[in-house]
Motif scaffolding. Structure first.
Motif, mmCIF file in Angstrom:
data_model
loop_
_atom_site.group_PDB
_atom_site.id
_atom_site.type_symbol
_atom_site.label_atom_id
_atom_site.label_comp_id
_atom_site.label_asym_id
_atom_site.label_seq_id
_atom_site.Cartn_x
_atom_site.Cartn_y
_atom_site.Cartn_z
ATOM 1 N N GLY A 3 19.448 -10.483 -5.223
ATOM 2 C CA GLY A 3 19.398 -9.117 -4.793
ATOM 3 C C GLY A 3 19.472 -8.914 -3.367
ATOM 4 N N LYS A 4 19.558 -9.849 -2.299
ATOM 5 C CA LYS A 4 19.308 -9.576 -1.134
ATOM 6 C C LYS A 4 20.967 -9.467 -0.571
ATOM 7 C CE LYS A 4 15.047 -9.872 -1.211
ATOM 8 N NZ LYS A 4 14.107 -8.684 -0.940
ATOM 9 N N LYS A 5 21.407 -8.304 -0.712
ATOM 10 C CA LYS A 5 22.913 -8.235 -0.279
ATOM 11 C C LYS A 5 23.435 -7.408 0.920
ATOM 12 C CE LYS A 5 23.913 -8.265 -5.258
ATOM 13 N NZ LYS A 5 24.578 -7.428 -6.304
ATOM 14 N N SER A 6 22.437 -6.812 1.799
ATOM 15 C CA SER A 6 22.665 -6.026 2.741
ATOM 16 C C SER A 6 23.141 -6.883 3.853
ATOM 17 C CB SER A 6 21.279 -5.441 3.323
ATOM 18 O OG SER A 6 20.717 -6.315 4.078
ATOM 19 N N THR A 7 23.893 -6.234 4.897
ATOM 20 C CA THR A 7 24.402 -6.808 6.222
ATOM 21 C C THR A 7 23.455 -7.618 6.821
ATOM 22 O OG1 THR A 7 26.121 -5.287 6.276
ATOM 23 C CG2 THR A 7 26.051 -6.412 8.106
ATOM 24 N N GLY A 8 22.078 -7.103 6.898
ATOM 25 C CA GLY A 8 20.929 -7.567 7.676
ATOM 26 C C GLY A 8 20.639 -8.966 7.158
ATOM 27 N N ASP A 9 20.537 -9.035 5.712
ATOM 28 C CA ASP A 9 20.261 -10.175 4.890
ATOM 29 C C ASP A 9 21.279 -11.302 5.497
ATOM 30 O OD1 ASP A 9 18.071 -9.146 3.670
ATOM 31 O OD2 ASP A 9 19.104 -8.566 2.285
ATOM 32 N N THR A 10 22.534 -10.835 5.369
ATOM 33 C CA THR A 10 23.537 -11.873 5.753
ATOM 34 C C THR A 10 23.450 -12.337 7.018
ATOM 35 O OG1 THR A 10 25.168 -10.884 4.181
ATOM 36 C CG2 THR A 10 26.309 -12.373 5.832
ATOM 37 N N ALA A 11 23.232 -11.450 8.092
ATOM 38 C CA ALA A 11 22.933 -11.913 9.396
ATOM 39 C C ALA A 11 22.009 -12.868 9.603
ATOM 40 C CB ALA A 11 23.181 -10.547 10.352
ATOM 41 N N LEU A 12 20.815 -12.506 8.907
ATOM 42 C CA LEU A 12 19.650 -13.280 9.227
ATOM 43 C C LEU A 12 19.721 -14.696 8.754
ATOM 44 C CD1 LEU A 12 16.977 -10.568 8.405
ATOM 45 C CD2 LEU A 12 17.135 -11.904 10.417
ATOM 46 N N ALA A 13 20.241 -14.703 7.694
ATOM 47 C CA ALA A 13 20.757 -16.133 6.993
ATOM 48 C C ALA A 13 21.490 -16.986 7.669
ATOM 49 C CB ALA A 13 21.389 -15.943 5.609
ATOM 50 N N VAL A 14 22.685 -16.223 8.423
ATOM 51 C CA VAL A 14 23.286 -17.208 9.343
ATOM 52 C C VAL A 14 22.733 -17.653 10.751
ATOM 53 C CG1 VAL A 14 25.649 -17.329 10.418
ATOM 54 C CG2 VAL A 14 25.401 -16.447 8.183
ATOM 55 N N PHE A 15 22.138 -16.517 11.245
ATOM 56 C CA PHE A 15 21.581 -16.626 12.809
ATOM 57 C C PHE A 15 20.316 -17.292 12.611
ATOM 58 C CE2 PHE A 15 24.752 -12.871 13.201
ATOM 59 C CZ PHE A 15 25.409 -13.896 14.367
ATOM 60 N N THR A 16 19.508 -17.452 11.733
ATOM 61 C CA THR A 16 18.309 -18.105 11.698
ATOM 62 C C THR A 16 18.621 -19.789 11.153
ATOM 63 O OG1 THR A 16 17.779 -17.447 9.313
ATOM 64 C CG2 THR A 16 17.005 -16.121 11.287
ATOM 65 N N LEU A 17 19.920 -19.898 11.084
ATOM 66 C CA LEU A 17 20.362 -21.517 10.111
ATOM 67 C C LEU A 17 19.626 -21.463 9.024
ATOM 68 C CD1 LEU A 17 19.922 -23.584 13.604
ATOM 69 C CD2 LEU A 17 22.019 -22.191 12.740
ATOM 70 N N GLY A 18 19.547 -20.521 8.301
ATOM 71 C CA GLY A 18 18.985 -20.734 6.703
ATOM 72 C C GLY A 18 17.635 -20.518 6.689
ATOM 73 N N PHE A 19 16.746 -20.335 7.877
ATOM 74 C CA PHE A 19 15.420 -20.368 7.543
ATOM 75 C C PHE A 19 14.957 -18.987 7.183
ATOM 76 C CE2 PHE A 19 15.537 -24.115 10.383
ATOM 77 C CZ PHE A 19 14.571 -25.141 9.470
ATOM 78 N N TYR A 20 15.668 -17.909 7.194
ATOM 79 C CA TYR A 20 15.473 -16.733 6.496
ATOM 80 C C TYR A 20 15.004 -16.902 5.170
ATOM 81 C CZ TYR A 20 15.988 -11.640 4.736
ATOM 82 O OH TYR A 20 15.576 -10.560 4.590
#
Length: 398
Positions: free
Chosen positions: A81-98
């Motif tokens: 259910g985490k489909k927002s642009t913010g979720d995507t950006a956080l996943a990538v820029f935190t190297l998965g630690f999001y």
């Protein structure tokens, strides 16, 4: 790192992965321990996010895995259910630690019937671009790579600016040593003039160096033979004025400058040059018809009969050696840097030409490898090219 060190490093990554995703597994109806088992955890996760199992192979291909792993992070979030642009950006820029944050603080409603088709035009475009980059990088790294000829060392066989595709699988493709690098570029990011890879040329003990993968080559079905034209990384490449003017950069082997040359000698051969002619194992080198070696010549001509040699040089694509001023030659002697034997024979028949003589260096010089013998560029060797199992004496002269 060695293969053993990489194995330990991967095991540590599995623990990190499991600690940050085990609740995702449980929410999807799996067991928590499945998040910690190497390889198996990836197979299970791919099933959870509705992606094919063969993607597992992509996790172990250097460079390509840098694209695929972030995609799986994003797909994991979207499956819960985490489909927002913010979720995507956080996943990538935190190297998965999001995913750690979501794993321990957020509800995880699993969408078992989630469609993997992009919901928007932008998403579809990004998905298509990523897929194209993965496929192109795989082909570029392991099968065929395009090159442009930068210099004239193979002139008459390959010209400056020639565009060609080079097969990597014939001799066996080399697995990239540099594990963190931009896809489909060599040592520089175009336009930005920045390094395209992670490497510390000033500190050999840096952690960046530890990310280098051990040398590994996939088996090929051919070996390099005499007269093959090959592309390789120049071993001694340090490249002054590479990124910063007047500075040299030591680069990892797979990022050293690409050179294209003709292979004259292979392991076990004895290589020699006598009077400008190459000999292999005591026999003159027989080049293929397309190869047209060029030599330096002294040309003496009569100004009264032949006052301008320029048209002949241009017509036959000959590199002159200078000596022209105000559109005319300053003397009756011309030094030509590069001319084939066929063109030299034609030049000898031109009216006004007195002499066309190949320049052969006779004087000994210590300016050619190995810098310890009285050789020169026209009289060199013999030098033995060691093969596997051979024993050679190593001293200051060899």
């Amino acid at each position: 790192m060695t293969f053993t060190q990489w194995f330990v490093f991967i095991l540590i990554l599995q623990v990190i992965h499991g600690a940050g995703t085990w609740k995702f597994y449980v929410a999807a109806g799996r067991k928590a321990w499945e998040a910690f088992v190497p390889l198996y955890n990836a197979v299970v996760l791919l099933k959870i996010v509705k992606r094919p199992t063969w993607w597992l192979l992509l996790f172990f291909i250097p460079i390509i895995n840098l694209i695929v792993i972030p995609v799986v992070w994003v797909e994991t979030l979207r499956s819960f259910g985490k489909k927002s642009t913010g979720d995507t950006a956080l996943a990538v820029f935190t190297l998965g630690f999001y995913l750690y944050y979501v794993n321990y603080t957020q509800p995880l409603p699993y969408e078992a019937d989630r469609s993997t088709h992009p919901a928007t035009k932008t998403g579809e475009t990004v998905s298509s671009i990523l897929f194209a980059i993965v496929v192109a990088t795989f082909v570029h790294t392991y099968f065929i790579q395009p090159f442009t000829i930068p210099t004239s060392s193979l002139e008459k066989s390959l010209l400056v600016g020639d565009f060609l595709f080079v097969s990597k699988f014939n001799y066996g493709a080399r697995v990239p040593n540099t594990t963190v690098a931009a896809p489909m570029v060599h040592d520089t990011i175009p336009l930005l003039r920045k390094k395209s890879y992670l490497y510390d040329d000033e500190n050999p003990s840096s952690w960046k160096q530890k990310l280098q993968f051990p040398y590994l080559r996939i088996p090929g079905f051919e070996t390099v033979k005499n007269n093959d034209i090959v592309v390789f990384n120049w071993p001694a490449d340090t490249v002054a004025q590479f990124f910063v003017k007047d500075r040299k950069y030591l680069k990892p082997v797979d990022k050293k400058s690409n050179y294209v040359k003709r292979c004259l000698g292979i392991p076990g051969d004895s290589l020699q040059i006598k009077e400008g002619i190459v000999y292999v194992n005591g026999n003159p080198l027989i080049l293929p018809d397309r190869a047209k070696p060029q030599y330096s010549y002294t040309v003496v001509f009569d100004h009264k009969q032949f006052s301008d040699i320029t048209p002949f040089l241009e017509e036959n694509d000959v590199t002159d050696g200078g000596g022209i001023a105000n559109g005319r030659w300053e003397s009756d002697t011309l030094f030509i840097n590069a001319m084939t034997d066929d063109v030299a024979k034609k030049l000898r028949t031109v009216t006004g030409i007195k002499k066309v003589e190949r320049i052969i260096f006779k004087e000994a010089s210590l300016s050619v490898f190995p810098y310890t013998k009285p050789w020169n560029i026209d009289n060199y060797g013999p030098i033995y090219i060691p093969k596997a199992g051979a024993t050679v004496a190593l001293d200051l002269k060899t």
